[in-house]
Design an enzyme around this catalytic site. Sequence first.
Site, PDB file in Angstrom:
ATOM      1  N   GLY A 353       0.811  -1.245  -0.011  1.00 64.64           N
ATOM      2  CA  GLY A 353       0.021  -0.069   0.079  1.00 64.64           C
ATOM      3  C   GLY A 353       0.879   1.296  -0.153  1.00 64.64           C
ATOM      4  N   PRO A 354       0.219   2.424  -0.393  1.00 66.89           N
ATOM      5  CA  PRO A 354       1.076   3.656  -0.179  1.00 66.89           C
ATOM      6  C   PRO A 354       1.621   4.037   1.155  1.00 66.89           C
ATOM      7  CG  PRO A 354      -1.225   4.208  -0.653  1.00 66.89           C
ATOM      8  CD  PRO A 354      -1.120   2.580  -0.592  1.00 66.89           C
ATOM      9  N   GLY A 356       2.414   5.531   4.640  1.00 65.48           N
ATOM     10  CA  GLY A 356       1.634   6.016   5.779  1.00 65.48           C
ATOM     11  C   GLY A 356       0.234   5.396   5.867  1.00 65.48           C
ATOM     12  N   VAL A 357       0.043   4.260   5.384  1.00 57.00           N
ATOM     13  CA  VAL A 357      -1.396   3.622   5.393  1.00 57.00           C
ATOM     14  C   VAL A 357      -1.265   2.584   6.698  1.00 57.00           C
ATOM     15  CG1 VAL A 357      -2.263   3.787   3.129  1.00 57.00           C
ATOM     16  CG2 VAL A 357      -0.697   1.811   3.776  1.00 57.00           C
ATOM     17  N   LYS A 359       1.451   0.124   7.400  1.00 63.60           N
ATOM     18  CA  LYS A 359       1.836  -1.080   7.388  1.00 63.60           C
ATOM     19  C   LYS A 359       2.879  -1.448   8.307  1.00 63.60           C
ATOM     20  CE  LYS A 359       3.407   0.072   3.038  1.00 63.60           C
ATOM     21  NZ  LYS A 359       2.964   1.447   3.177  1.00 63.60           N
ATOM     22  N   THR A 360       3.933  -0.448   8.658  1.00 61.34           N
ATOM     23  CA  THR A 360       4.820  -1.033   9.670  1.00 61.34           C
ATOM     24  C   THR A 360       3.962  -0.920  10.851  1.00 61.34           C
ATOM     25  OG1 THR A 360       6.093   0.534   8.191  1.00 61.34           O
ATOM     26  CG2 THR A 360       6.867   0.025  10.691  1.00 61.34           C
ATOM     27  N   SER A 676      -4.139   3.802 -18.785  1.00 61.34           N
ATOM     28  CA  SER A 676      -5.615   3.985 -18.382  1.00 61.34           C
ATOM     29  C   SER A 676      -6.076   5.540 -18.629  1.00 61.34           C
ATOM     30  CB  SER A 676      -5.731   3.862 -16.974  1.00 61.34           C
ATOM     31  OG  SER A 676      -5.078   5.019 -16.358  1.00 61.34           O
ATOM     32  N   LYS A 719      -8.149   5.320  -7.067  1.00 60.91           N
ATOM     33  CA  LYS A 719      -8.446   6.336  -8.040  1.00 60.91           C
ATOM     34  C   LYS A 719      -9.478   7.187  -7.487  1.00 60.91           C
ATOM     35  CE  LYS A 719      -6.334   4.709 -12.193  1.00 60.91           C
ATOM     36  NZ  LYS A 719      -6.550   4.007 -13.326  1.00 60.91           N
TER      37      LYS A 719
HETATM   38  P1  ADP Z   1       3.697   2.781   6.529  1.00 60.52           P
HETATM   39  O1  ADP Z   1       4.366   1.737   6.893  1.00 60.52           O
HETATM   40  O2  ADP Z   1       2.257   1.993   5.818  1.00 60.52           O
HETATM   41  O3  ADP Z   1       4.200   3.596   5.420  1.00 60.52           O
HETATM   42  P2  ADP Z   1       3.275   3.497   9.017  1.00 60.52           P
HETATM   43  O4  ADP Z   1       2.849   2.064   9.590  1.00 60.52           O
HETATM   44  O5  ADP Z   1       4.606   4.267   9.277  1.00 60.52           O
HETATM   45  O6  ADP Z   1       2.794   3.667   7.531  1.00 60.52           O
HETATM   46  O7  ADP Z   1       2.117   4.712   9.600  1.00 60.52           O
HETATM   47  C1  ADP Z   1       2.309   6.087   9.725  1.00 60.52           C
HETATM   48  C2  ADP Z   1       1.640   6.335  10.851  1.00 60.52           C
HETATM   49  O8  ADP Z   1       0.252   6.513  10.749  1.00 60.52           O
HETATM   50  C3  ADP Z   1       1.909   5.808  12.265  1.00 60.52           C
HETATM   51  O9  ADP Z   1       2.237   6.284  13.252  1.00 60.52           O
HETATM   52  C4  ADP Z   1       0.817   4.748  12.304  1.00 60.52           C
HETATM   53  O10 ADP Z   1       0.395   4.444  13.541  1.00 60.52           O
HETATM   54  C5  ADP Z   1      -0.442   5.631  11.711  1.00 60.52           C
HETATM   55  N1  ADP Z   1      -1.478   4.764  11.259  1.00 60.52           N
HETATM   56  C6  ADP Z   1      -1.709   4.324   9.871  1.00 60.52           C
HETATM   57  N2  ADP Z   1      -2.799   3.933  10.004  1.00 60.52           N
HETATM   58  C7  ADP Z   1      -3.593   4.003  10.856  1.00 60.52           C
HETATM   59  C8  ADP Z   1      -4.798   3.428  11.536  1.00 60.52           C
HETATM   60  N3  ADP Z   1      -5.510   2.549  10.618  1.00 60.52           N
HETATM   61  N4  ADP Z   1      -5.118   3.608  12.584  1.00 60.52           N
HETATM   62  C9  ADP Z   1      -4.048   4.165  13.663  1.00 60.52           C
HETATM   63  N5  ADP Z   1      -3.010   4.520  13.091  1.00 60.52           N
HETATM   64  C10 ADP Z   1      -2.586   4.487  11.952  1.00 60.52           C
END
Ligand code: ADP
Length: 810
Positions: A353-354, A356-357, A359-360, A676, A719
């Site tokens: 996924g993009p 900040g969603v 994943k980590t 697309s 999109k």
């Molecule tokens: P990624 O690894 O996808 O780039 P991160 O896991 O670093 O993203 O997420 C960025 C921040 O957003 C983190 O502080 C995370 O806790 C928060 N965050 C993302 N999605 C959620 C969610 N669904 N609920 C609560 N916090 C979230």
Amino acid sequence: MRKGRELLPLLPLRGVLVFPNMVLHLDVGRDRSVKALEEAMVGDNRILLVAQKDARVDEPEEEDLFTVGTVAVIKQMIKLPGGMIRVLVEGLSRAAITRYLQGDPFFKVEAELIKEDTGKSAEVEALRRNVLYQFEHYIKTSRKIPPETLATVSSIEEPGRLADVIASHLNLKIEQKQELLEAASAKERLEKLSEILNREMEIAELERRINLRVRKQMEKTQKEYYLREQLKAIQKELGEKDERTAEADEYREKIEKAALPPEVEEKALEEVDRLEKMPPAAAEGIVIRTYLDWLLELPWSKTTEDRLDLDRAAEILDEDHYGLEKVKERIIEYLAVRQLAEKLKGPILCLIGPPGVGKTSLARSIARALGRNFVRISLGGVRDEAEIRGHRRTYVGALPGRIIQGMRQAKSKNPVFLMDEIDKMSTDFRGDPSSALLEVLDPEQNHAFSDHYIELPYDLSQVMFITTANAPYNIPQPLLDRMETIYLPGYTEEDKVEIAKRHLIPKQIKEHGLTVDNLSISEGAVRAIIRSYTREAGVRNLERCLAAICRKVAREVVKNPSTKVSISQKGLQKYLGVPRFRYGTAEKKDEIGVATGLAWTEAGGDLLSIEVTLMKGKGKIILTGKLGEVMQESAQAAVSFVRSRAEELGLDEDFYEKTDIHIHVPEGAIPKDGPSAGIAIATALVSALTKIPVRRDVTLTGEITLRGHVLPVGGIKEKMLAAHRAGIRYMLMPVENRKDLSDIPANVRRRVEVKLVEHMDEVLEFALREKPRKKKQSLQAPPEAAEKPLSPVCADETELQRQDDPALRH
Ligand code: ADP
């Protein structure tokens, strides 16, 4: 008897030879020899001394004796106990045996005296000096002869005699001496002697060098040994241990405590032994120490106990993350399978996924839910196999690869191991890192992962690997095949508001040392941040903005602890500055030659403005905006389609012969690709040619064929979220993408109305303000396809299969 011949008793000599003018003691014991002595004593005390060819023969016969000997006079005779007789003899002159007269009871021979040649030619004199010089050298180098000898010898004038005296001082073999004895002339004798001296000197020189070397070596080792012993004694006296032994003992103790697996322990002890033998400052010592530290700190056998309560795991995931219901469900299912089939070794999870969603943070939650340790490594930019597998220890500054480094950090053998950005690895001449990763991730192989540095197999089979990527299409296919993918497409505005309220704001307030009394942020403000300060699929920038607010508030709180700040939409500028984005990038008014397409990027979905301008020219098509090959072809297809429909669209049949078409996709520095944008390009083109404006509240996505059919594309959810973010009212998309709509949150579906299209005619009919009219016959019926009503999309569309196909990129 001829003149010059004498009858003499003969005394055979063993191992010695007497030269004329030489005085010497001989011990005589053999029966015949004693009798010969007695005979001589009866006569004129003269006796012939002849050397035996072989000293070991006890009872020599004629043939055992040399034929030339020395006539000597007996000077003294003493009877020794045991029948032995010691005689003092002095050599008189050389004599050659001419005849044996008797063999018993003693040898008696007729011998001819050899006259000394006393002639002194210049040559002989030269030889004499040379021999003397050589002898002097020999004395110096060999040190076997007392130096005083030289003084005696050099006073001898007569060359022949000199040769005899020198020869008697040398430690030569009997054969050599005999040769000298047999040499009658002084010249011959000196020449032979010179040769012998030369050889002897060479040998002496060699001996001297060997001696020197041996002595030096001995001196050095002795000195070292002595000093070391002294040092030890001092240390012992002071109650200290030898530094190296102390260090080695310390390592041994640590190794014992660490309870390493047998083969690791063996290797470690071997290295300790090597370390102990090394001088303390040796560079290799440092290498061994680092290696030992690595062996000791790696978790070889330590594991943490898994928490196997799925309900609790679900709770934890919910606690940490808002929404993401499907993702959480998949994770729980995955955990359940892993539990049931521990031995089956379930596949590796890959979160796509993009940025900040979450994943980590999901991976971190999984670790928390299972009660395992968590480590994270980033694979972004890794292009060398050695970064995964480490460098061999022979390299200076070698270290283990990232996997082993991660394990050391993990401190247990079964952590949750997150590998970030697996799609950002690259390959170059230093080997392919993905092939090393294959071994890491393959449950069949990873129980004995080999790191070049560690050299011992390391068991990774209990590690739970999770990988992340922004997009699936850059992940090496063999890796992708081994992983179970879970897509996290991005959040809607509503989701983001909730995530901010429930998680991000409390988290940031806490991290900045504030309390809820200090700071409150209204929902309106959060929404405004989302709309005007960020444009992203995830929440990373949102979190950053919130952190920026908290920092500023913290400053105020430090000044005045009772500060209470409430931030509303209006007060936002004070904290975040001027809004960075215009909410809704939809065009302000309907424009000619501009259509809004949609792109699916690694950062989620995005709007793509497509501009077409016409100029007088010769039918050239100009494409700008860093378009990839596929996108260029798609633009060509759009142009061809429009040309083929010129008549229906009310265009001059030969319009393209007089016109240059320039198609541009702004934000020209960002590369764009994929098919697309096909229908959007075609729409902008028709608009430009017909001068009919495009509706500004419409966005389009779909591939176009030459006949105007609209083909399905990928990334619909992303999109659509982008269209939603931008506040666009209608979205035109291929009928065949209907299945993707089941994934779209209801609030997005309510705000963005989807129109499913099959053919370009439908697209034009909806997207253009007016219908293009056929030239001259303006009232003719519209083309056949346009007659079909647009396929409406029902809100209660049945749940259809997910859209996960990476091949369908934008
Ligand atoms: P990624 O690894 O996808 O780039 P991160 O896991 O670093 O993203 O997420 C960025 C921040 O957003 C983190 O502080 C995370 O806790 C928060 N965050 C993302 N999605 C959620 C969610 N669904 N609920 C609560 N916090 C979230």
